[in-house]
Design a protein around this motif. Structure first.
Motif, short mmCIF file in Angstrom:
data_model
loop_
_atom_site.label_atom_id
_atom_site.label_comp_id
_atom_site.label_asym_id
_atom_site.label_seq_id
_atom_site.Cartn_x
_atom_site.Cartn_y
_atom_site.Cartn_z
N UNK A 69 78.33 91.50 34.60
CA UNK A 69 77.04 91.00 34.12
C UNK A 69 76.72 91.61 32.76
N UNK A 70 77.43 91.18 31.71
CA UNK A 70 77.15 91.74 30.39
C UNK A 70 75.83 91.22 29.83
N UNK A 71 75.25 91.99 28.94
CA UNK A 71 74.01 91.59 28.28
C UNK A 71 74.15 90.24 27.60
N UNK A 72 75.32 89.97 27.04
CA UNK A 72 75.52 88.70 26.34
C UNK A 72 75.35 87.50 27.26
N UNK A 73 75.60 87.65 28.56
CA UNK A 73 75.36 86.55 29.50
C UNK A 73 73.87 86.23 29.53
N UNK A 74 73.02 87.25 29.57
CA UNK A 74 71.58 87.04 29.57
C UNK A 74 71.09 86.47 28.25
N UNK A 75 71.73 86.88 27.15
CA UNK A 75 71.32 86.39 25.84
C UNK A 75 71.60 84.90 25.66
N UNK A 76 72.71 84.43 26.25
CA UNK A 76 73.16 83.09 25.91
C UNK A 76 73.28 82.08 27.05
N UNK A 77 73.48 82.52 28.29
CA UNK A 77 73.88 81.51 29.25
C UNK A 77 73.37 81.65 30.68
N UNK A 78 73.00 82.82 31.14
CA UNK A 78 72.73 82.98 32.57
C UNK A 78 71.31 82.58 32.98
N UNK A 79 70.45 82.27 32.03
CA UNK A 79 69.14 81.75 32.37
C UNK A 79 68.01 82.75 32.31
N UNK A 80 68.30 84.03 32.14
CA UNK A 80 67.21 85.00 32.01
C UNK A 80 66.66 84.96 30.59
N UNK A 81 65.54 85.60 30.41
CA UNK A 81 64.86 85.56 29.13
C UNK A 81 65.51 86.48 28.11
N UNK A 82 65.42 86.09 26.85
CA UNK A 82 65.95 86.92 25.77
C UNK A 82 64.83 87.53 24.94
N UNK A 83 63.59 87.18 25.18
CA UNK A 83 62.46 87.76 24.46
C UNK A 83 61.91 88.89 25.31
N UNK A 84 62.37 90.11 25.02
CA UNK A 84 62.12 91.25 25.90
C UNK A 84 61.38 92.36 25.18
N UNK A 85 60.68 93.23 25.92
CA UNK A 85 59.97 94.34 25.29
C UNK A 85 60.95 95.40 24.79
N UNK A 86 60.72 95.89 23.59
CA UNK A 86 61.56 96.93 23.00
C UNK A 86 60.76 98.21 22.85
N UNK A 87 61.42 99.28 22.44
CA UNK A 87 60.73 100.52 22.12
C UNK A 87 60.00 101.16 23.29
N UNK A 88 60.48 100.97 24.50
CA UNK A 88 59.84 101.56 25.67
C UNK A 88 58.68 100.76 26.23
N UNK A 89 58.36 99.62 25.61
CA UNK A 89 57.23 98.81 26.09
C UNK A 89 57.47 98.22 27.46
N UNK A 90 58.69 98.27 27.96
CA UNK A 90 58.96 97.75 29.31
C UNK A 90 58.24 98.56 30.38
N UNK A 91 57.71 99.73 30.02
CA UNK A 91 56.90 100.49 30.98
C UNK A 91 55.59 99.77 31.28
N UNK A 92 55.13 98.91 30.36
CA UNK A 92 53.83 98.26 30.59
C UNK A 92 53.84 96.75 30.35
N UNK A 93 54.92 96.19 29.83
CA UNK A 93 54.96 94.76 29.53
C UNK A 93 56.24 94.14 30.07
N UNK A 94 56.17 92.88 30.40
CA UNK A 94 57.35 92.11 30.80
C UNK A 94 57.84 91.32 29.61
#
Length: 142
Positions: A69-94
């Motif tokens: 399950x490489x990250x590139x699968x999520x970026x291009x083909x597996x259907x998950x989102x590619x617009x993700x929180x950076x800089x530690x924001x995943x602690x409070x944002x999806x």
């Protein structure tokens, strides 16, 4: 080094690698704690029994489970989102997803006993904020 030599953006990769670090932790608990504190945009769990750890992840933009399950699968083909929180924001944002564009309404209904139980807290907070009408709205009902 072998993989980097084959890349068209070798210079960028070398620059990134020069700032990269490897962190070795002793237990799965330490790994999970670090992962949740770091709150990575992309987290790959590549280990034996990855789902045991995945259930403990509470802060990551997107989690990739297992060796295939490489990250590139999520970026291009597996259907998950590619617009993700950076800089530690995943602690409070999806990441941005379909729910980002949906309205949600909350509903609540208190029983007389429920309002009576909450009344002291509600009236104390309303009074502290100088919102006498909020306190009165409770007091009138009880």
């Amino acid at each position: 080094e072998r993989q980097t030599a084959l890349l068209s953006r070798r210079g960028l990769v070398e620059g990134s690698l020069s700032k990269s670090r490897i962190i070795v932790l002793g237990t799965r608990g330490e790994m999970t704690e670090f992962a949740n504190l770091y709150a990575a945009e992309h987290l790959i769990i590549s280990m034996r029994d990855p789902w045991e750890i995945a259930g403990s992840i509470t802060a990551a933009g997107s989690v990739f489970i297992g060796n295939y399950s490489p990250e590139s699968a999520g970026d291009y083909a597996s259907g998950t989102n590619h617009t993700l929180p950076t800089g530690g924001w995943a602690r409070s944002m999806s990441g941005v997803n379909i729910e980002s564009y949906m309205r949600r309404i909350t509903y609540q209904e208190l029983t007389p006993a429920g309002l009576a139980a909450l009344a002291p807290v509600i009236t104390a907070m309303a009074t502290a904020e100088g919102l006498d009408a909020h306190a009165a709205a409770v007091n009138i009902r009880i």
